[in-house]
Design a protein around this motif. Structure first.
Motif, PDB file in Angstrom:
ATOM      1  N   GLY A   1     -17.556   6.503   5.898  1.00  0.00           N
ATOM      2  CA  GLY A   1     -16.682   6.488   7.067  1.00  0.00           C
ATOM      3  C   GLY A   1     -15.236   6.734   6.692  1.00  0.00           C
ATOM      4  N   LEU A   2     -14.335   6.319   7.594  1.00  0.00           N
ATOM      5  CA  LEU A   2     -12.901   6.453   7.326  1.00  0.00           C
ATOM      6  C   LEU A   2     -12.190   5.212   7.834  1.00  0.00           C
ATOM      7  CD1 LEU A   2     -11.292   8.950   9.864  1.00  0.00           C
ATOM      8  CD2 LEU A   2     -13.408   7.738  10.266  1.00  0.00           C
ATOM      9  N   SER A   3     -10.938   5.039   7.411  1.00  0.00           N
ATOM     10  CA  SER A   3     -10.197   3.840   7.781  1.00  0.00           C
ATOM     11  C   SER A   3      -9.654   3.960   9.197  1.00  0.00           C
ATOM     12  CB  SER A   3      -9.041   3.615   6.798  1.00  0.00           C
ATOM     13  OG  SER A   3      -8.051   4.627   6.967  1.00  0.00           O
ATOM     14  N   LYS A   4      -9.277   2.809   9.750  1.00  0.00           N
ATOM     15  CA  LYS A   4      -8.693   2.785  11.102  1.00  0.00           C
ATOM     16  C   LYS A   4      -7.406   3.602  11.153  1.00  0.00           C
ATOM     17  CE  LYS A   4     -10.452  -1.708  12.666  1.00  0.00           C
ATOM     18  NZ  LYS A   4     -10.068  -3.065  13.127  1.00  0.00           N
ATOM     19  N   ALA A   5      -6.610   3.474  10.096  1.00  0.00           N
ATOM     20  CA  ALA A   5      -5.332   4.196  10.068  1.00  0.00           C
ATOM     21  C   ALA A   5      -5.564   5.700  10.056  1.00  0.00           C
ATOM     22  CB  ALA A   5      -4.526   3.770   8.845  1.00  0.00           C
TER      23      ALA A   5
ATOM     24  N   ASP B   1      -5.860  10.712   1.648  1.00  0.00           N
ATOM     25  CA  ASP B   1      -6.750  11.871   1.529  1.00  0.00           C
ATOM     26  C   ASP B   1      -6.400  12.975   2.528  1.00  0.00           C
ATOM     27  OD1 ASP B   1      -8.242  10.397  -0.370  1.00  0.00           O
ATOM     28  OD2 ASP B   1      -9.337   9.406   1.251  1.00  0.00           O
ATOM     29  N   LEU B   2      -5.669  12.632   3.574  1.00  0.00           N
ATOM     30  CA  LEU B   2      -5.363  13.598   4.638  1.00  0.00           C
ATOM     31  C   LEU B   2      -4.191  14.497   4.248  1.00  0.00           C
ATOM     32  CD1 LEU B   2      -5.668  11.255   7.760  1.00  0.00           C
ATOM     33  CD2 LEU B   2      -7.385  12.847   6.889  1.00  0.00           C
ATOM     34  N   PRO B   3      -4.121  15.690   4.812  1.00  0.00           N
ATOM     35  CA  PRO B   3      -2.981  16.580   4.537  1.00  0.00           C
ATOM     36  C   PRO B   3      -1.660  15.906   4.897  1.00  0.00           C
ATOM     37  CG  PRO B   3      -4.724  17.768   5.673  1.00  0.00           C
ATOM     38  CD  PRO B   3      -5.124  16.328   5.691  1.00  0.00           C
ATOM     39  N   GLU B   4      -0.622  16.206   4.139  1.00  0.00           N
ATOM     40  CA  GLU B   4       0.675  15.557   4.326  1.00  0.00           C
ATOM     41  C   GLU B   4       1.257  15.794   5.710  1.00  0.00           C
ATOM     42  OE1 GLU B   4       3.391  16.605   1.272  1.00  0.00           O
ATOM     43  OE2 GLU B   4       2.126  15.879  -0.366  1.00  0.00           O
TER      44      GLU B   4
ATOM     45  N   VAL C   1     -14.803   5.596   1.582  1.00  0.00           N
ATOM     46  CA  VAL C   1     -14.108   5.595   2.880  1.00  0.00           C
ATOM     47  C   VAL C   1     -12.856   6.469   2.779  1.00  0.00           C
ATOM     48  CG1 VAL C   1     -12.920   4.179   4.606  1.00  0.00           C
ATOM     49  CG2 VAL C   1     -14.956   3.290   3.461  1.00  0.00           C
ATOM     50  N   LEU C   2     -12.698   7.409   3.714  1.00  0.00           N
ATOM     51  CA  LEU C   2     -11.496   8.253   3.745  1.00  0.00           C
ATOM     52  C   LEU C   2     -10.283   7.413   4.135  1.00  0.00           C
ATOM     53  CD1 LEU C   2     -12.625  11.544   5.551  1.00  0.00           C
ATOM     54  CD2 LEU C   2     -12.364  11.130   3.116  1.00  0.00           C
TER      55      LEU C   2
END
Length: 807
Positions: free
Chosen positions: A626-630, A670-673, A665-666
């Motif tokens: 999954g991924l985090s809430k943020a 990990d996301l683009p800046e 967990v993402l």
């Protein structure tokens, strides 16, 4: 720590699997029942195998017994039956009925029966052994009881009816051959394990009175009895031992012995020569699987499935078709225990990881609360300070605000995202993932348009999923078994596009060394998807119009006309109606394409679909959970000008970074800046969340204030402001506001929230009435005490509440 835990789990798995394996070997009750279940499953999968067609049964039913004067039947009936069978030239007769000592009435028919037996084809009578046991590797019995007829004529041939558990028939007991061996004329080995290959109804059979009736009628069908083996026995459950099989809940003794005769004739009885070997083979397989289950690789599941399927197939063939008896329980029960243990430890590890994550989140939350406390103290100090002191405090406040924001982001980044109870369920239609109403309408339209052969025009920005919609239309159409061909018209020049779509002949242009089939020809009877149709030239549009009208075209460089039956689905990110006005797109082609227009909304207009799309894409990566809430909040905030394609690209980049860090967990990192932005701290959300956890109890405000080390008034005023904000947001719908504040279906909690909200509103309403004025400014001036401790960000919402009651 993790290595030690892994070793401990591995040892536990070995011990439990070994214990189950030993249980299946030494506890016969467990292994017999398990083996029986496996055999029944395999036999039902394989289906029935017909017994020897030379065996015919004549059964004595309950109706026969009642009609012929009760049990035992007079021996004259047996004499008559043997006489009639002899007339038809049967090969052998076996009577699976024990003739016990004769009474005076039966004695008068003994000579008649014996004379018929001696005059007929070989007749086998039944003997009954006592307790059977093995002595010097041979079966023996304390006694064998012979039929009374043999006392009068010792030359009569008999065979014992005895059998052991698991369907084993000793072929000789005290020198007496078994009934089935005598009938089959087989010396055989020491024992036969009967293989019941079908329902006993598959034997050709007659009831006794039915047979006599056919004899009386001189039925020509009885001529088929010539050269057959006839078995005579009782089928009524009252007078025979009841057995069962994989195919029959009730199996009479005569049927059991008939299958034994068939096994001896066809040599397809169960072979136990591989039984012990199968146990050793299963042990080696289990050792291999134990190590395989510990592998944490992508191929792990495939390898386990492959091994299990291999074992299942081999054992099915050996048992179902080669008739080898195998110890199924020694593999399947330990494998099942290993599978359950693996699931158990996986769940346990996930729970431990979750508990660790929650503990870390709690620590972060406590730290955040302390920062908030410092922030409030600075605000208070600032309110009571001089102008010069305020300037000095300003920098500290701004710095603390940034630190709080970062802390909050980190807190949300540690907690895994999970959908709320009131969120809509993810839906998946042919790969189209959605939650929103607008996409539900799109899917509904696809379902209606798909079965037709009409042209469909898909409109929408780049990256909205136009090809997915085209594939969904194809998959739900009558052409779904025919080809689906997709062509991006915007990626090819006019010459190449014509060659690609219509094909060309050899020599049509420089480099055309051979004939080429076009995409339209390849899509015959199927569907062709023309993406970016708005980028095509007018010359090409003319040719496309011809295909739409009559289904005909010519290849580049050829005058020969080809005809195809193709459904055309076109798509564009341009406004074709505007292009028509500008004379850049043919009006007649536009109307031909625009039979069923589908407008796909951009992702920014249906952000509620983002969680569904994200979860669907993440599910394709076996290393992520999954991924985090943020991270989810960031994805929901972004405008996604590139739509789903941009979102997918961002997630693929994130997969690489998360996998490199060996995280499941993402997270934000990990996301683009360009997606990551500073988030503002919403104190009232922390307060509301804490109140929900304490179910809005009477002491909740004081307890939360103590935990966060802040003044109780700050907690209560933030809650009051939050109530005003949500009431205005929900257009003064009291019930909806209560439900949103409580965030639960618990009736007691809802009542507590209702009481608190109604008290807040009644106080405002009563105080507003006391002012005796309908002028908002006047009323607000007189109700300044209501604004005193309320954070300023909530003042506009209190204004709206007062105005609502004034009107």
């Amino acid at each position: 720590m993790f290595t030690a835990k892994w070793n401990k789990q591995f040892v536990i798995k070995i011990l439990i699997v070994l214990a189950v394996f030993i249980l299946t070997i030494f506890f016969t009750g467990l292994s017999d029942s398990s083996n029986s279940i496996c055999k029944n499953i395999f036999k039902n999968i394989r289906g029935e195998v017909l017994p020897d067609t030379n065996i015919v049964l004549i059964t004595i039913s309950g109706n026969d017994i009642a009609q012929l004067g009760g049990w035992p039947l007079k021996r004259s009936y047996y004499a008559l039956l043997i006489n009639e069978l002899n007339k038809y030239g049967v090969k052998k007769i076996g009577i699976e009925v024990f003739f016990s000592g004769s009474n005076s009435i039966q004695t008068m028919y003994d000579h008649l029966l014996i004379s018929q037996i001696n005059a007929a084809a070989p007749v086998i009578l039944s003997s009954v052994p006592g307790n059977m046991f093995i002595k010097n590797n041979f079966y023996a019995s304390d006694v064998i009881e012979f039929p009374s007829l043999k006392e009068r004529d010792s030359s009569l041939v008999t065979g014992h009816l005895g059998f052991l558990e698991k369907g084993i028939i000793p072929l000789r007991v005290n020198g007496e051959r078994s009934f089935s061996a005598q009938v089959a004329g087989s010396e055989g080995v020491n024992e036969l394990k009967v293989n019941i290959t079908s329902s006993w109804k598959s034997f050709h059979q007659y009831e006794l009175l039915e047979f006599f009736s056919l004899v009386k009628e001189s039925s020509p069908g009885l001529q088929q009895l010539h050269g057959k083996i006839i078995l005579i026995g009782v089928s009524d459950e009252k007078y025979t031992k009841k057995l069962s099989s994989s195919f029959d809940a009730s199996l009479p003794g005569i049927a059991f012995h008939a299958f034994a005769v068939s096994n001896l004739l066809q040599r397809n009885g169960h072979d136990e020569s591989l039984f012990s070997f199968s146990i050793l083979f299963h042990l080696l397989l289990l050792v291999f699987l134990l190590f395989l289950f510990e592998k944490r690789t992508l191929l792990r599941t495939y390898l386990i499935t492959a091994v299990f399927t291999f074992v299942l197939s081999i054992e099915f063939i050996f048992f179902g078709f080669l008739n080898y008896e195998l110890h199924f329980a020694s593999f399947f029960l330990p494998f099942l225990s290993l599978f359950i243990l693996d699931i158990f430890f996986s769940v346990l590890e996930r729970n431990l990881l979750f508990e660790t994550t929650i503990s870390e989140a709690e620590a972060l939350k406590h730290l955040l609360a302390k920062k908030e406390h410092e922030f409030v103290e600075l605000i208070k100090k600032s309110d009571s300070s001089s102008l010069k002191e305020k300037e000095n405090l300003k920098e500290k406040i701004e710095l603390l605000q940034k630190e709080i924001a970062r802390q909050e982001k980190q807190e949300q980044n540690e907690l895994p995202y999970s959908p709320k109870a009131d969120e809509k369920v993810n839906e998946n239609f042919c790969g189209i993932l959605y939650r929103s109403k607008v996409m539900r309408e799109v899917v509904s339209f696809i379902i209606k348009a798909a079965p037709t052969n009409e042209t469909v025009l898909i409109l929408g920005e780049s990256g909205t999923g136009k090809e997915l919609v085209a594939k969904a239309l194809h998959q739900n159409s009558k052409r779904k078994d025919a080809p689906f061909i997709a062509v991006n018209c915007g990626a090819l020049s006019e010459t190449l596009l014509e060659s690609e779509l219509f094909g060309h002949v050899k020599g049509a242009f420089t480099g055309a060394a051979a004939d080429k089939m076009g995409r339209f020809e390849a899509a015959d009877k199927g569907t062709i998807f023309l993406d970016e149709i708005g980028e095509t030239s007018e010359n090409f549009q003319v040719k496309l119009l011809r295909i739409l009208q009559i289904g005909e075209f010519e290849k580049v460089g050829s005058a020969k006309t080809f005809r195809v039956d193709v459904r055309i689905i076109a798509a564009t990110n341009k406004k074709l109606d505007q292009l028509v006005k500008e004379k850049k797109f043919r009006e007649d082609l536009f109307y031909r394409l625009n039979v069923f227009p589908i407008q796909l909304p951009p992702l920014r207009e249906r952000k509620e679909d983002i969680p569904a799309i994200v979860e669907g894409i993440i599910s394709q990566n076996s290393l992520l959970t999954g991924l985090s809430k943020a991270a989810m909040e960031i994805l929901l905030q972004h405008n996604w000008r590139g739509n789903v394609r941009e979102l997918e690209s961002a997630l693929k980049r994130a997969f690489v970074f998360a996998n490199a860090e060996q995280r499941t967990v993402l997270q934000l990192a990990d996301l683009p800046e360009e997606l990551i932005k500073e988030k503002r701290l919403h104190y009232e959300e922390l307060v509301l969340d804490a109140l929900r956890q304490k179910q809005f109890s009477h002491s909740a405000f004081s307890e939360i204030a103590a935990e966060l080390e802040v003044n109780r008034t700050l907690i209560s005023e933030n809650f009051r402001g939050c109530c005003f904000k949500l009431l205005v947001k929900n257009n003064f719908d009291l019930e909806e506001t209560i439900n949103e504040i409580a965030a639960t279906d618990d009736g007691k909690v809802l009542e507590k929230v209702r009481a608190k909200l109604e008290t807040l509103l009644s106080n405002i309403r009563e105080d507003a009435v006391k002012t005796n004025s309908n002028d908002f400014k006047t009323v607000k001036q007189k109700l300044q005490s209501k604004y005193k401790n309320l954070p300023k960000k909530f003042h506009p919402y209190l204004d709206e509440v007062i105005k609502h009651y004034l009107t």
